[in-house]
Design a protein around this motif. Sequence first.
Motif, PDB file in Angstrom:
ATOM      1  N   LEU A 401      48.708  80.115  37.214  1.00 19.95           N
ATOM      2  CA  LEU A 401      49.786  80.909  37.803  1.00 19.95           C
ATOM      3  C   LEU A 401      51.130  80.206  37.668  1.00 19.95           C
ATOM      4  O   LEU A 401      52.168  80.859  37.531  1.00 19.95           O
ATOM      5  CB  LEU A 401      49.491  81.193  39.273  1.00 19.95           C
ATOM      6  N   LYS A 402      51.114  78.886  37.717  1.00 17.22           N
ATOM      7  CA  LYS A 402      52.366  78.137  37.588  1.00 17.22           C
ATOM      8  C   LYS A 402      53.023  78.427  36.240  1.00 17.22           C
ATOM      9  O   LYS A 402      54.254  78.494  36.132  1.00 17.22           O
ATOM     10  CB  LYS A 402      52.127  76.640  37.740  1.00 17.22           C
ATOM     11  N   THR A 403      52.225  78.617  35.213  1.00 20.74           N
ATOM     12  CA  THR A 403      52.773  78.970  33.912  1.00 20.74           C
ATOM     13  C   THR A 403      53.576  80.262  33.998  1.00 20.74           C
ATOM     14  O   THR A 403      54.655  80.388  33.400  1.00 20.74           O
ATOM     15  CB  THR A 403      51.639  79.124  32.877  1.00 20.74           C
ATOM     16  N   LEU A 404      53.080  81.218  34.763  1.00 20.79           N
ATOM     17  CA  LEU A 404      53.799  82.478  34.944  1.00 20.79           C
ATOM     18  C   LEU A 404      55.081  82.271  35.744  1.00 20.79           C
ATOM     19  O   LEU A 404      56.108  82.892  35.447  1.00 20.79           O
ATOM     20  CB  LEU A 404      52.895  83.495  35.632  1.00 20.79           C
ATOM     21  N   LEU A 405      55.018  81.411  36.758  1.00 19.15           N
ATOM     22  CA  LEU A 405      56.238  81.106  37.507  1.00 19.15           C
ATOM     23  C   LEU A 405      57.288  80.488  36.596  1.00 19.15           C
ATOM     24  O   LEU A 405      58.472  80.811  36.681  1.00 19.15           O
ATOM     25  CB  LEU A 405      55.921  80.160  38.665  1.00 19.15           C
ATOM     26  N   ASP A 406      56.859  79.609  35.720  1.00 12.87           N
ATOM     27  CA  ASP A 406      57.782  78.971  34.781  1.00 12.87           C
ATOM     28  C   ASP A 406      58.398  79.995  33.822  1.00 12.87           C
ATOM     29  O   ASP A 406      59.527  79.815  33.349  1.00 12.87           O
ATOM     30  CB  ASP A 406      57.072  77.877  33.991  1.00 12.87           C
ATOM     31  N   GLN A 407      57.652  81.079  33.562  1.00  8.73           N
ATOM     32  CA  GLN A 407      58.171  82.120  32.682  1.00  8.73           C
ATOM     33  C   GLN A 407      59.175  83.027  33.393  1.00  8.73           C
ATOM     34  O   GLN A 407      59.918  83.744  32.720  1.00  8.73           O
ATOM     35  CB  GLN A 407      57.016  82.976  32.147  1.00  8.73           C
ATOM     36  N   GLY A 408      59.164  83.013  34.725  1.00  9.31           N
ATOM     37  CA  GLY A 408      60.119  83.837  35.453  1.00  9.31           C
ATOM     38  C   GLY A 408      59.534  84.765  36.483  1.00  9.31           C
ATOM     39  O   GLY A 408      60.268  85.568  37.079  1.00  9.31           O
ATOM     40  N   VAL A 409      58.222  84.690  36.738  1.00 10.43           N
ATOM     41  CA  VAL A 409      57.595  85.521  37.771  1.00 10.43           C
ATOM     42  C   VAL A 409      57.935  84.946  39.149  1.00 10.43           C
ATOM     43  O   VAL A 409      57.951  83.725  39.333  1.00 10.43           O
ATOM     44  CB  VAL A 409      56.069  85.588  37.567  1.00 10.43           C
ATOM     45  N   ASP A 410      58.206  85.826  40.111  1.00  9.17           N
ATOM     46  CA  ASP A 410      58.592  85.406  41.471  1.00  9.17           C
ATOM     47  C   ASP A 410      57.523  85.654  42.512  1.00  9.17           C
ATOM     48  O   ASP A 410      57.503  84.985  43.546  1.00  9.17           O
ATOM     49  CB  ASP A 410      59.852  86.159  41.912  1.00  9.17           C
ATOM     50  N   ALA A 411      56.670  86.638  42.288  1.00  4.31           N
ATOM     51  CA  ALA A 411      55.677  87.018  43.296  1.00  4.31           C
ATOM     52  C   ALA A 411      54.434  87.531  42.597  1.00  4.31           C
ATOM     53  O   ALA A 411      54.485  87.954  41.430  1.00  4.31           O
ATOM     54  CB  ALA A 411      56.245  88.093  44.226  1.00  4.31           C
ATOM     55  N   PHE A 412      53.323  87.509  43.319  1.00  6.00           N
ATOM     56  CA  PHE A 412      52.066  87.991  42.770  1.00  6.00           C
ATOM     57  C   PHE A 412      51.461  89.056  43.669  1.00  6.00           C
ATOM     58  O   PHE A 412      51.460  88.922  44.897  1.00  6.00           O
ATOM     59  CB  PHE A 412      51.060  86.841  42.616  1.00  6.00           C
ATOM     60  N   LYS A 413      50.979  90.107  43.038  1.00 10.09           N
ATOM     61  CA  LYS A 413      50.165  91.080  43.743  1.00 10.09           C
ATOM     62  C   LYS A 413      48.725  90.579  43.681  1.00 10.09           C
ATOM     63  O   LYS A 413      48.080  90.650  42.644  1.00 10.09           O
ATOM     64  CB  LYS A 413      50.285  92.461  43.083  1.00 10.09           C
ATOM     65  N   THR A 414      48.242  90.049  44.809  1.00 14.95           N
ATOM     66  CA  THR A 414      46.892  89.484  44.852  1.00 14.95           C
ATOM     67  C   THR A 414      45.909  90.604  45.177  1.00 14.95           C
ATOM     68  O   THR A 414      45.509  90.800  46.326  1.00 14.95           O
ATOM     69  CB  THR A 414      46.807  88.343  45.881  1.00 14.95           C
ATOM     70  N   ASP A 415      45.512  91.291  44.150  1.00 18.38           N
ATOM     71  CA  ASP A 415      44.644  92.459  44.291  1.00 18.38           C
ATOM     72  C   ASP A 415      43.185  92.011  44.470  1.00 18.38           C
ATOM     73  O   ASP A 415      42.812  90.885  44.154  1.00 18.38           O
ATOM     74  CB  ASP A 415      44.782  93.346  43.057  1.00 18.38           C
ATOM     75  N   PHE A 416      42.381  92.939  44.938  1.00 21.08           N
ATOM     76  CA  PHE A 416      40.932  92.760  45.100  1.00 21.08           C
ATOM     77  C   PHE A 416      40.597  91.616  46.071  1.00 21.08           C
ATOM     78  O   PHE A 416      41.351  91.340  46.979  1.00 21.08           O
ATOM     79  CB  PHE A 416      40.258  92.572  43.744  1.00 21.08           C
ATOM     80  N   GLY A 417      39.449  90.992  45.894  1.00 24.24           N
ATOM     81  CA  GLY A 417      38.990  89.975  46.834  1.00 24.24           C
ATOM     82  C   GLY A 417      38.019  90.510  47.866  1.00 24.24           C
ATOM     83  O   GLY A 417      37.690  89.818  48.822  1.00 24.24           O
ATOM     84  N   GLU A 418      37.543  91.763  47.696  1.00 32.37           N
ATOM     85  CA  GLU A 418      36.612  92.332  48.681  1.00 32.37           C
ATOM     86  C   GLU A 418      35.161  92.325  48.199  1.00 32.37           C
ATOM     87  O   GLU A 418      34.250  92.206  49.020  1.00 32.37           O
ATOM     88  CB  GLU A 418      36.992  93.781  49.003  1.00 32.37           C
ATOM     89  N   ARG A 419      34.937  92.509  46.913  1.00 35.88           N
ATOM     90  CA  ARG A 419      33.559  92.637  46.414  1.00 35.88           C
ATOM     91  C   ARG A 419      32.957  91.245  46.188  1.00 35.88           C
ATOM     92  O   ARG A 419      32.805  90.781  45.058  1.00 35.88           O
ATOM     93  CB  ARG A 419      33.544  93.439  45.119  1.00 35.88           C
ATOM     94  N   ILE A 420      32.614  90.609  47.295  1.00 36.92           N
ATOM     95  CA  ILE A 420      32.133  89.232  47.245  1.00 36.92           C
ATOM     96  C   ILE A 420      30.641  89.224  47.552  1.00 36.92           C
ATOM     97  O   ILE A 420      30.221  89.659  48.633  1.00 36.92           O
ATOM     98  CB  ILE A 420      32.904  88.358  48.259  1.00 36.92           C
ATOM     99  N   PRO A 421      29.811  88.747  46.632  1.00 37.27           N
ATOM    100  CA  PRO A 421      28.355  88.832  46.815  1.00 37.27           C
ATOM    101  C   PRO A 421      27.854  87.902  47.913  1.00 37.27           C
ATOM    102  O   PRO A 421      28.456  86.862  48.204  1.00 37.27           O
ATOM    103  CB  PRO A 421      27.819  88.408  45.442  1.00 37.27           C
ATOM    104  N   THR A 422      26.757  88.284  48.510  1.00 34.99           N
ATOM    105  CA  THR A 422      26.141  87.464  49.563  1.00 34.99           C
ATOM    106  C   THR A 422      24.705  87.070  49.232  1.00 34.99           C
ATOM    107  O   THR A 422      24.143  86.191  49.889  1.00 34.99           O
ATOM    108  CB  THR A 422      26.144  88.217  50.901  1.00 34.99           C
TER     109      THR A 422
END
Length: 758
Positions: A401-422
Amino acid sequence: MRFTDGYWQLLPGVSVLRPQEVESHEFDGQRLVLYAPTARITKRGDTLNRPVVTVTVTSPAEGVLGVRIEHHRGRLPRYPAFELTTDPDVEVRCEEGEGWVSLSSGPLTARFATDGGWACDFLEGDRVLTSSSGRSIGLVTDGEGRHFVHEQLGLSVGEQLFGMGERFAPFVRNGQSVDLWNSDGGTSSDQAYKNVPFYLSDRGYGVFVDHPERVSFEVGTEVVSRTQFSVEGEHLQYYVVAGPTPADVLDRYTRLTGRPGAVPDWSYGLWLSTSFTTSYDEQTVTSFVDGMAERDLPLSVFHFDCFWMRQFHWCDFVWDPATFPDPTGMLQRLRDKGLRISAWINPYIAQRSALFEEGREFGYLLRTTDGDVWQWDMWQAGMALVDFTNPDAVEWYSSKLKTLLDQGVDAFKTDFGERIPTEGVRWHNGGDPERMHNWYAQAYNKAVHDLLVRERGETEAVLFARSATAGGQQFPVHWGGDCESTFVSMAESLRGGLSLGLSGFGYWSHDIGGFEGTPDPAVFKRWVAFGLLSSHSRLHGSSSYRVPWAFDEEAVDVTRQFTRLKMSLMPYLRRLGAEATERGLPVMRAMLLEHPGDRTARGLDTQYMLGDSLLVAPVLDAAGDVEYYLPAGTWTHLLTGERRQGPGWIAERHGFDSLPLYVREGAVLPRGARTDRPDYDHVDGLTLEVRELAVGAETTVRVPTADGDATWVVSRDTDGIRVVATGTDKPWRVVQIGPAGTVTAEAPAVGATEARLP
């Protein structure tokens, strides 16, 4: 989860042990421990072959009491656990009387009967908030041999409960069975992306169940006079949080679980997205940005959704060279237009991604119990899951992600993270898979938020996160997820946002116009007004663009009007953001928070307070018909200056350029001098708008600045209005707003510390 068949019988195969009395108790200066056998002890022989329930009462912070119910105490601790901020020096008071013993912290007391059957009252002063009675605690074994612990806390007559995360079902939780389990279920079901095991009562207390795993609530369902919460295992930990007001409850709760993080000023502006599955390249993006500028539509953030990366490669964090051959140059060209950049990401690594092999080799991906990488084909072919319990994996993911920040990205849409197996998985830190399911969102969002703070060298950072659990408010902003493009879905989204705000989250957003499908112009224009009177505002969809001119020319005018209105409110919104960080109060507040004494207002879910001074009732009808409620007092419409007297219901029709938007009696609304962007000097050229300030009244207007707070104390006496300023040498003015929104008097004060109006 239900365990009974009606009130008297248990479900087939279920057995329950309940404490019958307090046999003895101990106090060590901090903890009160009660030993409660599951049968009355009348002779020595009764102590044999007899289970005992151990109940430990502690106080992690003033005004908060923790209750731990245990059967067998020899189980190893289960991880992960919520990170709580506790006060080791909190003062507690243990008292005993005839037939009772109590532990108190601040205004809150837990009082237990020591004669007779099991009984516990939670009191604030002399007022009983809720109680645990003889059938409330249960050690349950079901037909499959699984063990559960439940508690049932009493509901008073007319009491209403709220919260439990961002829930789209009816706003008042009473009568609902709620399983807290993060799911990718959209906004049209009883599933939720953000599950928070905390509820708030309109009686002025809250209950936090300290379990990241599945927590099952039966709110006046299994027993209509009680709220039951249960977890699998041999213990149950919960906290009762004192008020007396709902706002005080949120203050104490977020002090315990974490305050909402601070967000940068630019994040309050309008965000525009590529949308999800639409076709776009740099030329498309530039046409959108230039089209906004040509139409005089203020734009602050441009968001690149999923297909900025190559198909089947999500996530490898590499721009698709076919559509974005010069990403660094493109981002700089957008930044030269005054924009910030947001990019979509998720924690899933497709098998085709170059990062898959790297993550597999170094152990950065979730493993099965056999040592293989856990994979499936949902969402992305052969995708794996980043194991954020491995510190090296966090560093590895962050470096991409730091590579993207270096390119000029300011924020991230942190999508998903719900379908976590048990099932059949092993986490790097040995975490319990059941507990990891909901908690994964916390680790994911924390990793990204920490990177933004670290790399930017600032305390303010912004995500656009979809999943969360308790404590997730520390990593804002969160948005509502996948909603349909209808008025019904607009209403369910609002319910979800208000519910999340009553669960400790300070900021919330949603997809203006809806995500699924294409909204008709009426839906879009009504949603624009609602979206730009939310804490954060984003135009985003699935298979169609959300540029206003795609709908009609009036949509352009409506977007311009409400975007400029929001930008002018930045001095006010900035203060609301500070209150979120300092006290845990949401920017968008359910009516309950600002009008706790108004029984009619408490359960309303089609209107809200934007902070303490503005009432907003989105129009949820194509023709513009809306019915809303004004609490007691004189309310002035912000756009027209029309005055109405509450309390009472009002039904009326609004054009697309209007909605019920009222200023509260006695409020002094600070308005900024600029309407083209959110990140400006909010004090320079500030206007204080005074409406309905009574003789003898005084209010303080606070505007956070980079150097501290600028404040204005506004009071009214028989000679008029007096304003005293501190913390600024910038020009400002005060105006009195009369009927029809006219300025009846004004006093410019260039660098002055005081001004007067007749």
